[in-house]
Design a protein around this motif. Sequence first.
Motif, mmCIF file in Angstrom:
data_model
loop_
_atom_site.group_PDB
_atom_site.id
_atom_site.type_symbol
_atom_site.label_atom_id
_atom_site.label_comp_id
_atom_site.label_asym_id
_atom_site.label_seq_id
_atom_site.Cartn_x
_atom_site.Cartn_y
_atom_site.Cartn_z
ATOM 1 N N SER A 122 -2.287 -4.794 -15.633
ATOM 2 C CA SER A 122 -1.844 -5.180 -13.931
ATOM 3 C C SER A 122 0.006 -4.080 -14.560
ATOM 4 O O SER A 122 0.598 -4.169 -15.472
ATOM 5 N N GLY A 123 0.220 -4.238 -12.756
ATOM 6 C CA GLY A 123 1.333 -3.826 -12.429
ATOM 7 C C GLY A 123 2.215 -5.214 -13.329
ATOM 8 O O GLY A 123 3.518 -5.076 -14.001
ATOM 9 N N SER A 124 1.622 -5.868 -12.691
ATOM 10 C CA SER A 124 2.818 -7.432 -12.914
ATOM 11 C C SER A 124 3.118 -7.657 -15.162
ATOM 12 O O SER A 124 4.260 -7.755 -15.060
ATOM 13 N N GLU A 125 2.071 -7.327 -15.369
ATOM 14 C CA GLU A 125 2.058 -7.542 -16.622
ATOM 15 C C GLU A 125 3.084 -5.822 -17.124
ATOM 16 O O GLU A 125 3.901 -6.469 -18.082
ATOM 17 N N HIS A 149 11.892 -5.481 -2.353
ATOM 18 C CA HIS A 149 11.135 -5.226 -3.018
ATOM 19 C C HIS A 149 10.330 -5.769 -4.111
ATOM 20 O O HIS A 149 10.722 -6.765 -4.071
ATOM 21 N N PHE A 150 9.125 -5.350 -4.876
ATOM 22 C CA PHE A 150 8.237 -6.381 -5.087
ATOM 23 C C PHE A 150 7.984 -6.237 -5.930
ATOM 24 O O PHE A 150 7.506 -4.186 -6.508
ATOM 25 N N HIS A 151 8.116 -6.889 -7.575
ATOM 26 C CA HIS A 151 7.204 -6.189 -8.786
ATOM 27 C C HIS A 151 6.776 -6.274 -9.455
ATOM 28 O O HIS A 151 5.830 -6.886 -10.485
ATOM 29 N N GLY A 152 5.443 -7.673 -8.893
ATOM 30 C CA GLY A 152 4.679 -8.243 -8.666
ATOM 31 C C GLY A 152 4.709 -9.593 -8.821
ATOM 32 O O GLY A 152 5.813 -10.423 -8.609
ATOM 33 N N VAL A 218 14.314 -1.398 -9.634
ATOM 34 C CA VAL A 218 14.056 -1.262 -8.062
ATOM 35 C C VAL A 218 12.482 0.131 -8.019
ATOM 36 O O VAL A 218 11.725 -0.111 -8.841
ATOM 37 N N GLU A 219 12.201 -0.424 -6.827
ATOM 38 C CA GLU A 219 11.456 0.158 -6.345
ATOM 39 C C GLU A 219 11.667 1.043 -5.827
ATOM 40 O O GLU A 219 12.250 1.167 -4.553
ATOM 41 N N PRO A 220 12.338 2.340 -6.414
ATOM 42 C CA PRO A 220 12.651 3.686 -5.851
ATOM 43 C C PRO A 220 12.148 4.505 -4.714
ATOM 44 O O PRO A 220 13.129 4.598 -3.358
ATOM 45 N N TYR A 223 7.910 1.133 -0.559
ATOM 46 C CA TYR A 223 7.372 1.030 -0.084
ATOM 47 C C TYR A 223 6.405 -0.497 0.650
ATOM 48 O O TYR A 223 5.414 -0.636 1.575
ATOM 49 N N ASN A 224 7.078 -1.507 -0.417
ATOM 50 C CA ASN A 224 6.863 -2.284 -0.125
ATOM 51 C C ASN A 224 7.269 -3.112 1.423
ATOM 52 O O ASN A 224 7.029 -4.596 1.332
ATOM 53 N N SER A 225 8.481 -2.403 1.608
ATOM 54 C CA SER A 225 9.097 -2.554 2.560
ATOM 55 C C SER A 225 8.863 -1.492 3.670
ATOM 56 O O SER A 225 9.161 -1.113 5.008
ATOM 57 N N TYR A 251 12.566 2.164 -13.121
ATOM 58 C CA TYR A 251 11.925 2.157 -11.589
ATOM 59 C C TYR A 251 10.928 2.145 -12.096
ATOM 60 O O TYR A 251 9.472 2.242 -13.011
ATOM 61 N N ASP A 252 10.525 0.491 -11.155
ATOM 62 C CA ASP A 252 9.503 0.641 -10.596
ATOM 63 C C ASP A 252 8.442 0.880 -9.805
ATOM 64 O O ASP A 252 8.609 0.761 -8.573
ATOM 65 N N GLU A 253 7.697 1.896 -10.703
ATOM 66 C CA GLU A 253 6.801 3.364 -9.874
ATOM 67 C C GLU A 253 5.615 2.815 -9.379
ATOM 68 O O GLU A 253 4.303 3.580 -9.693
ATOM 69 N N ILE A 254 5.647 1.453 -9.860
ATOM 70 C CA ILE A 254 3.703 1.197 -9.496
ATOM 71 C C ILE A 254 3.363 1.824 -8.462
ATOM 72 O O ILE A 254 1.430 2.297 -8.214
ATOM 73 N N LEU A 255 3.765 1.431 -7.441
ATOM 74 C CA LEU A 255 3.229 2.428 -5.883
ATOM 75 C C LEU A 255 3.726 4.061 -6.152
ATOM 76 O O LEU A 255 3.035 4.625 -5.121
ATOM 77 N N SER A 256 5.491 3.980 -6.112
ATOM 78 C CA SER A 256 5.834 5.442 -5.883
ATOM 79 C C SER A 256 5.076 6.715 -6.915
ATOM 80 O O SER A 256 5.617 7.259 -6.467
ATOM 81 N N GLY A 279 1.482 2.031 -12.546
ATOM 82 C CA GLY A 279 0.075 1.740 -12.291
ATOM 83 C C GLY A 279 -0.502 2.338 -11.458
ATOM 84 O O GLY A 279 -0.246 3.506 -11.083
ATOM 85 N N LYS A 280 -1.540 1.578 -10.968
ATOM 86 C CA LYS A 280 -1.941 2.159 -9.403
ATOM 87 C C LYS A 280 -2.661 3.212 -9.884
ATOM 88 O O LYS A 280 -3.729 3.379 -10.676
ATOM 89 N N ALA A 281 -2.164 4.384 -8.680
ATOM 90 C CA ALA A 281 -3.073 5.193 -8.692
ATOM 91 C C ALA A 281 -3.128 6.536 -10.114
ATOM 92 O O ALA A 281 -3.431 7.230 -9.868
HETATM 93 C C1 LIG Z 1 6.157 -2.056 -6.772
HETATM 94 C C2 LIG Z 1 4.611 -3.064 -7.069
HETATM 95 N N1 LIG Z 1 5.034 -3.433 -8.229
HETATM 96 C C3 LIG Z 1 3.739 -4.215 -9.262
HETATM 97 C C4 LIG Z 1 3.109 -4.399 -8.744
HETATM 98 C C5 LIG Z 1 2.188 -5.790 -9.269
HETATM 99 O O1 LIG Z 1 0.997 -4.564 -9.533
HETATM 100 P P1 LIG Z 1 -0.142 -5.296 -9.785
HETATM 101 O O2 LIG Z 1 -1.317 -5.842 -8.293
HETATM 102 O O3 LIG Z 1 -0.871 -4.538 -10.020
HETATM 103 O O4 LIG Z 1 0.203 -6.501 -11.081
HETATM 104 C C6 LIG Z 1 2.600 -3.768 -7.448
HETATM 105 C C7 LIG Z 1 1.163 -4.319 -6.560
HETATM 106 O O5 LIG Z 1 1.568 -4.192 -4.854
HETATM 107 C C8 LIG Z 1 3.951 -2.983 -6.430
HETATM 108 O O6 LIG Z 1 3.446 -2.386 -5.589
#
Ligand SMILES: Cc1ncc(COP(=O)(O)O)c(C=O)c1O
Length: 448
Positions: A122-125, A149-152, A218-220, A223-225, A251-256, A279-281
Amino acid sequence: MGTDSGDGQAQADRAFFAAAEQVLVAGVSASARINPALGRAVLVERGDGPYMIAPGGTKILDFHGGFGASFLGHNHPEIRAGVEAALDMGMVLGPETEHPRRLAEKIVELVPGAELVRYSNSGSEATMSAIRLARAHTGRKKILKFEGHFHGLHELVNFSTHPDPKEPVPGELIKPTIDSEGIPEEFAEFTLVAPWRDLAAVENAFARYPDEIAAVIVEPVNYNSGCLVAEKSYMAAVQQVVGDNGALLIYDEILSGFRTGTDCAQGYYGVTPDVTVLGKAVAGGMPLSVVAGKRGVMETFSPLGGAAHSGTYTGHLLGIMAAIAVLEEITQPGFYDGPDGIMAMAGKLYSGLRDIFARSGIHCRVQGLGARFGMYFGLDPEVEVKEYHVAATHDHALLSRFVSSCFAQGVYFHSYEMALGHHGFGGAHTPAVMEEALARIESACAAM
Ligand SMILES: Cc1ncc(COP(=O)(O)O)c(C=O)c1O
């Protein structure tokens, strides 16, 4: 097409989730499955391309995309083929196969900041591992993140994601808000929170805590806002300050990741971070996340260094094979820049939404970059939203009415309690799909 027509589907959904409450907390498998604007979770049977299919066969156009994971659309044939190949191999094997290496080679080729790669689920992991890596590498304890900014959801980062809007004092850090009960407040001692786009606040944090900050995460593209995009000069300056102070830039590019191109947001900004989290995509809907970074930093992971990193499902073949398929698809000519590519579809959708809101007299600022976007209801359509505390003043009641009206027309946008949320599309949203979507959204706005 009205998914809520006669409220039959809504009633059926409510009955289903009421029964599910007997065995699932609140009737759902994750709290975010509930769409607060609709007052419930929505029951669907499956997804196909840009659509989700509700019981009874109603097709719902999807602008959520499985929280952004289904970037190529649902039930993509090549991802399916990858997953089937993984099933044939036995899914998870203790020893290594050739495929994690094949995927890593592709990630290293595409993502500027990736020299060495490790996987998680997962992204959180992955953000947890990236922060541990930074702490082990620098021998420091604190991290700095940005408001909004959200990182899990874990204890290291679940602070100040969607606090009440309050104008920050320029150059000053913000007292972290703890986003979940159950997180001891002592964790906040390790987490500094700065306002996004305030360089002086970052500089002052390093001045106040010299040799204590391991990493700035950072969420570069925030998108979470919604979709807050920083100036390239700001991103370069942050990198400079972080580097000058001996910390790492994550750079937390899980969403970007992959929304603007194969080189991700770091390619868009022209800034190469020390550590990248994907992550994700990346795996198109299979649970795979990636921690990648500079060789000298990544070698801090065990067994080369002392930062433990492993796991039963780490490098799971289902995710690895799906991700190989995704990267193959998105590197096809024209995927991003062709006449029907992601960038052209982004332009079509965002300008179409702006025109619809203008025609309907709905006050809404639309901001998108690549395949994801935010809608700031109640804010001036002509004024760029740049900061979290401004984004957070959006008219949530109007957003909820929009989400609900669109759903009645068979278009799904997700919503969150009070937070802005993010929306997006992907490779399955063809020009014809976009036209269908805009027509339905126009009807939804007329009905509001
Ligand atoms: C930028 C970002 N980092 C981390 C996470 C956490 O990812 P996960 O839901 O896969 O744990 C998310 C989830 O939306 C996210 O948008």
